[in-house]
Design an enzyme around this catalytic site. Structure first.
Site, PDB file in Angstrom:
ATOM      1  N   TYR A  81      -9.850   5.404 -12.229  1.00 55.28           N
ATOM      2  CA  TYR A  81      -9.714   6.098 -10.930  1.00 55.28           C
ATOM      3  C   TYR A  81      -9.474   7.596 -11.098  1.00 55.28           C
ATOM      4  O   TYR A  81      -9.090   8.259 -10.132  1.00 55.28           O
ATOM      5  CB  TYR A  81      -8.513   5.564 -10.135  1.00 55.28           C
ATOM      6  CG  TYR A  81      -8.303   4.083 -10.119  1.00 55.28           C
ATOM      7  CD1 TYR A  81      -9.179   3.244  -9.436  1.00 55.28           C
ATOM      8  CD2 TYR A  81      -7.206   3.509 -10.763  1.00 55.28           C
ATOM      9  CE1 TYR A  81      -8.966   1.875  -9.407  1.00 55.28           C
ATOM     10  CE2 TYR A  81      -6.982   2.148 -10.730  1.00 55.28           C
ATOM     11  CZ  TYR A  81      -7.875   1.339 -10.051  1.00 55.28           C
ATOM     12  OH  TYR A  81      -7.648  -0.010 -10.018  1.00 55.28           O
TER      13      TYR A  81
ATOM     14  N   TYR B  24       0.280  -1.497 -12.094  1.00 50.61           N
ATOM     15  CA  TYR B  24      -1.118  -1.531 -12.519  1.00 50.61           C
ATOM     16  C   TYR B  24      -1.290  -0.921 -13.906  1.00 50.61           C
ATOM     17  O   TYR B  24      -2.274  -0.245 -14.187  1.00 50.61           O
ATOM     18  CB  TYR B  24      -2.027  -0.838 -11.466  1.00 50.61           C
ATOM     19  CG  TYR B  24      -1.808  -1.417 -10.083  1.00 50.61           C
ATOM     20  CD1 TYR B  24      -2.237  -2.708  -9.788  1.00 50.61           C
ATOM     21  CD2 TYR B  24      -1.105  -0.709  -9.095  1.00 50.61           C
ATOM     22  CE1 TYR B  24      -1.994  -3.272  -8.537  1.00 50.61           C
ATOM     23  CE2 TYR B  24      -0.866  -1.281  -7.837  1.00 50.61           C
ATOM     24  CZ  TYR B  24      -1.308  -2.554  -7.577  1.00 50.61           C
ATOM     25  OH  TYR B  24      -1.065  -3.121  -6.345  1.00 50.61           O
TER      26      TYR B  24
ATOM     27  N   ARG C 101       3.144  -1.252  -5.803  1.00 60.49           N
ATOM     28  CA  ARG C 101       3.357   0.024  -6.482  1.00 60.49           C
ATOM     29  C   ARG C 101       4.691   0.688  -6.134  1.00 60.49           C
ATOM     30  O   ARG C 101       5.364   1.235  -7.012  1.00 60.49           O
ATOM     31  CB  ARG C 101       2.213   0.962  -6.066  1.00 60.49           C
ATOM     32  CG  ARG C 101       2.174   2.265  -6.801  1.00 60.49           C
ATOM     33  CD  ARG C 101       1.166   3.232  -6.148  1.00 60.49           C
ATOM     34  NE  ARG C 101      -0.085   2.646  -5.788  1.00 60.49           N
ATOM     35  CZ  ARG C 101      -1.185   2.675  -6.551  1.00 60.49           C
ATOM     36  NH1 ARG C 101      -1.171   3.283  -7.705  1.00 60.49           N
ATOM     37  NH2 ARG C 101      -2.309   2.111  -6.127  1.00 60.49           N
TER      38      ARG C 101
ATOM     39  N   GLY D 131       0.747  -1.245   0.000  1.00 59.53           N
ATOM     40  CA  GLY D 131       0.000   0.000   0.000  1.00 59.53           C
ATOM     41  C   GLY D 131       0.778   1.296   0.000  1.00 59.53           C
ATOM     42  O   GLY D 131       0.191   2.359  -0.172  1.00 59.53           O
TER      43      GLY D 131
ATOM     44  N   GLU E 278       3.850  -6.426   1.850  1.00 59.68           N
ATOM     45  CA  GLU E 278       3.478  -6.879   0.502  1.00 59.68           C
ATOM     46  C   GLU E 278       3.492  -5.698  -0.483  1.00 59.68           C
ATOM     47  O   GLU E 278       2.457  -5.327  -1.034  1.00 59.68           O
ATOM     48  CB  GLU E 278       2.065  -7.483   0.527  1.00 59.68           C
ATOM     49  CG  GLU E 278       1.882  -8.635   1.486  1.00 59.68           C
ATOM     50  CD  GLU E 278       0.405  -9.045   1.639  1.00 59.68           C
ATOM     51  OE1 GLU E 278      -0.487  -8.410   1.030  1.00 59.68           O
ATOM     52  OE2 GLU E 278       0.153  -9.998   2.381  1.00 59.68           O
TER      53      GLU E 278
ATOM     54  N   CYS F  52     -13.688   3.732 -28.455  1.00 64.50           N
ATOM     55  CA  CYS F  52     -14.975   4.420 -28.591  1.00 64.50           C
ATOM     56  C   CYS F  52     -15.671   4.568 -27.244  1.00 64.50           C
ATOM     57  O   CYS F  52     -16.696   3.930 -26.972  1.00 64.50           O
ATOM     58  CB  CYS F  52     -15.847   3.663 -29.572  1.00 64.50           C
ATOM     59  SG  CYS F  52     -15.034   3.603 -31.158  1.00 64.50           S
ATOM     60  N   GLU F  53     -15.087   5.331 -26.367  1.00 64.52           N
ATOM     61  CA  GLU F  53     -15.656   5.636 -25.045  1.00 64.52           C
ATOM     62  C   GLU F  53     -15.170   7.034 -24.700  1.00 64.52           C
ATOM     63  O   GLU F  53     -13.981   7.328 -24.869  1.00 64.52           O
ATOM     64  CB  GLU F  53     -15.081   4.714 -23.958  1.00 64.52           C
ATOM     65  CG  GLU F  53     -15.285   3.251 -24.133  1.00 64.52           C
ATOM     66  CD  GLU F  53     -16.472   2.710 -23.348  1.00 64.52           C
ATOM     67  OE1 GLU F  53     -17.141   3.486 -22.633  1.00 64.52           O
ATOM     68  OE2 GLU F  53     -16.724   1.508 -23.487  1.00 64.52           O
TER      69      GLU F  53
END
Ligand code: LLP
Length: 412
Positions: free
Chosen positions: A313, A367, A277, A240, A274, A339-340
Site C-alpha cells: 500500500y 496487519y 488497527r 476502520g 469491529e 529479490c523484488e
C-alpha cells in the site's frame, strides 16, 4: 498512548530495552506492549455509556492467541472472517455470543462450525450466502442468527485497496430491494433469525463524518426493516478507525464512540463496532538488524514477507534506531533481502545507523505479523509480549524444518 519511548537514549517497550530483546530473541521480531493493547481496548470498552454496546476486536489485524486472550479479559468480543479466526477466538474461551463472522466467501464447513457454536451473528454478504446458511441450519435442525451486511456507498477515503463500502466494492449487498426481500424471507424462515444490520466502510478512516453518514444510512435501512415487522437487536458499524503513523493527531476511539452514541440517541438497537488497527497498530514494533550499508540503502534482515504494508500500500512507517547515537542523520532507503524491487520497509527515511544496529519499525502491530509469509523460504518472525519489565515469547520463530515439513511425497 505510546508505549515505545527512549529512556537514556535507548528505545524501550514499557520498561524493557529493545536492544536487549533483540539480543535475547534475535531479529526480525515483533514486540507488543500489553499496556498499549489493554489501554487501547479499554478506550472502546469504557467509552460506551450503554453497557450493551460492544467492541468486537477484528482478529485479522493481530491474531496471536495471547493477545486475543488479553483482549477478551478486558471485555472485547471478536470479529472473525474465517473458520481459522473463529477457531482462534473459541480456543481462548471467547463467548460465542460475542463472535461476529463477516466475509464474502464463507465455506459450508465454516458456516456449519459457526452454527454449531451458536455465534452471535453471520454478517451475510450475498443472497446466495443467505440461502446456503439456511440450508445448512435446516440440515442441522438448528437456527442461525444473521445480520445483513449492506453496502452504504460511502467513500471513506484512504488507499483504494482498503476501502470497502462503495458501490462496486465486493463487500456487502448494495441493492436495498434485495435487502428488504431477504429480510422478509428471513422473517419467515424457521431456521434463520435476523438479529442485526452491518456495514464496514473501510480502514484507516480519520474522518468521523463518514461514520455519522454511515450511521444515518444504517438507521434509514433499519427503519425500513422495522416496517416489515423485524426488530433488530444491534447495528454493527464495522471497524476502520485510523491511527497516526507519524506525529499527526487523529480522532481516538473515545471520540468515535461519543460521536456515534450521540447519533444513536433514541434508538433501541445496541451499537457494535469491529475495531482492529486502532487497538493493535501502535502496540507493536518490528525489530530488524542492519546487515549491510550500500550507497543510500540500509539492507536489513526483515523484508516484505515480514511486513507487507509498505510494498502493498506504499504505507509509511516511522523507523527508529533503538540506540539514539550522536551520528549524523542521513536519508536512507531501508530494504530487505528479498529479490523484488518492491521489497522495502521505508523510503527516504532520515536516520543514523551503522551495520549491526537494531531498528524498530513503528506502528507495526496491526496487519504486520498476520500478513507475513514464507516468500523466499524465509521463516516467519517470533512475537514477544512485554508487560512492565517482563518479556514473554508468545510465538516461536519459525524454523526451516517447520517450513519443509509441510512438503510431502519426495520419493514419488
Ligand atoms: N470489520 C471488517 C468487516 C473488516 O473488513 C475490517 C478490516 C475490520 C473490521 C477492521 O478494520 P480496522 O479497524 O482494522 O481498520 N491490511 C490493510 C487493512 C485491511 C483491512 C481489512 N478489513 C492494512 O494493512 O492497512
Amino acid at each position: 498512548m505510546d508505549a515505545f519511548k527512549y529512556k537514556e537514549n535507548k528505545l524501550h517497550c514499557e520498561d524493557v530495552n529493545l536492544s536487549k530483546i533483540a539480543s535475547s530473541f534475535g531479529t526480525p521480531a515483533y514486540v507488543y506492549s500489553k499496556k498499549a493493547l489493554t489501554e487501547n481496548a479499554l478506550m472502546y470498552v469504557n467509552s460506551f455509556t450503554n453497557p450493551d454496546n460492544m467492541a468486537c476486536f477484528s482478529v485479522k489485524s493481530l491474531s496471536n492467541l495471547s493477545v486475543l486472550k488479553l483482549l477478551k479479559e478486558v471485555g472485547c468480543g471478536f470479529d472473525v472472517v474465517s473458520g481459522g479466526e473463529m477457531h482462534r477466538a473459541l480456543s481462548i474461551g471467547a463467548d460465542p455470543k460475542s463472535i461476529i463472522f463477516s466475509g464474502v466467501g464463507k465455506s459450508s464447513d465454516e458456516i456449519k462450525q459457526g452454527i454449531l457454536n451458536k455465534i452471535l451473528s453471520f454478517n451475510v454478504e450475498s443472497v446466495s450466502e443467505l440461502y446456503k446458511i439456511e440450508a445448512i441450519a435446516k440440515k442441522l435442525q438448528m437456527n442461525a442468527s444473521v445480520s445483513i451486511r449492506f453496502n452504504p456507498d460511502i467513500d471513506s477515503g484512504g488507499h483504494d485497496y482498503i476501502t470497502t463500502g462503495r458501490k462496486g466494492d465486493k463487500f456487502g449487498i448494495s441493492s436495498i430491494e434485495d435487502i428488504l426481500n431477504l429480510s422478509t424471507y428471513i422473517s419467515k424462515s424457521p431456521n434463520l433469525s435476523m438479529v442485526g444490520l452491518a456495514c464496514h466502510i473501510g480502514s484507516q478512516i480519520i474522518n468521523l463524518e463518514s461514520y455519522k453518514e454511515t450511521a444515518q444510512r444504517t438507521f434509514e435501512l433499519a427503519d425500513q426493516i422495522f416496517d416489515i415487522g423485524i426488530e433488530l437487536e444491534f447495528l454493527d458499524l464495522g471497524g476502520g478507525l485510523g491511527v497516526s503513523y507519524d506525529s499527526n493527531i487523529h480522532p481516538n476511539p473515545e471520540d468515535l464512540i461519543s460521536c456515534l452514541e450521540l447519533e444513536f440517541k433514541g434508538r433501541k438497537e445496541r451499537l457494535i463496532l469491529e475495531p482492529g488497527r486502532s487497538i493493535s497498530a501502535n502496540a507493536g514494533v518490528l525489530l530488524t538488524k542492519v546487515e549491510y550499508i550500500k550507497d543510500e540503502f540500509l539492507i536489513v534482515d526483515a523484508a516484505m514477507n515480514d511486513l507487507l504494508r509498505p510494498s502493498l500500500y506504499q504505507a509509511k512507517h516511522e523507523i527508529w534506531n533503538v540506540e539514539k547515537g550522536d551520528g549524523n542523520k542521513v536519508i536512507r532507503n531501508i530494504v530487505g533481502p528479498i529479490c523484488e524491487s518492491s521489497d522495502f520497509l521505508g523510503k527516504n527515511i532520515k536516520i543514523s545507523a551503522e551495520e549491526d544496529d537494531i531498528l524498530a519499525v513503528r506502528t507495526a502491530g496491526a496487519y504486520g505479523f498476520v500478513m507475513s509469509s514464507n516468500y523466499n523460504t524465509r521463516p516467519r518472525a517470533c512475537e514477544i509480549l512485554v508487560e512492565g519489565n517482563q518479556t514473554k515469547l508468545i510465538r516461536k520463530r519459525e524454523s526451516l524444518e517447520n517450513i519443509l515439513e509441510m512438503e510431502l511425497n519426495l520419493n514419488d
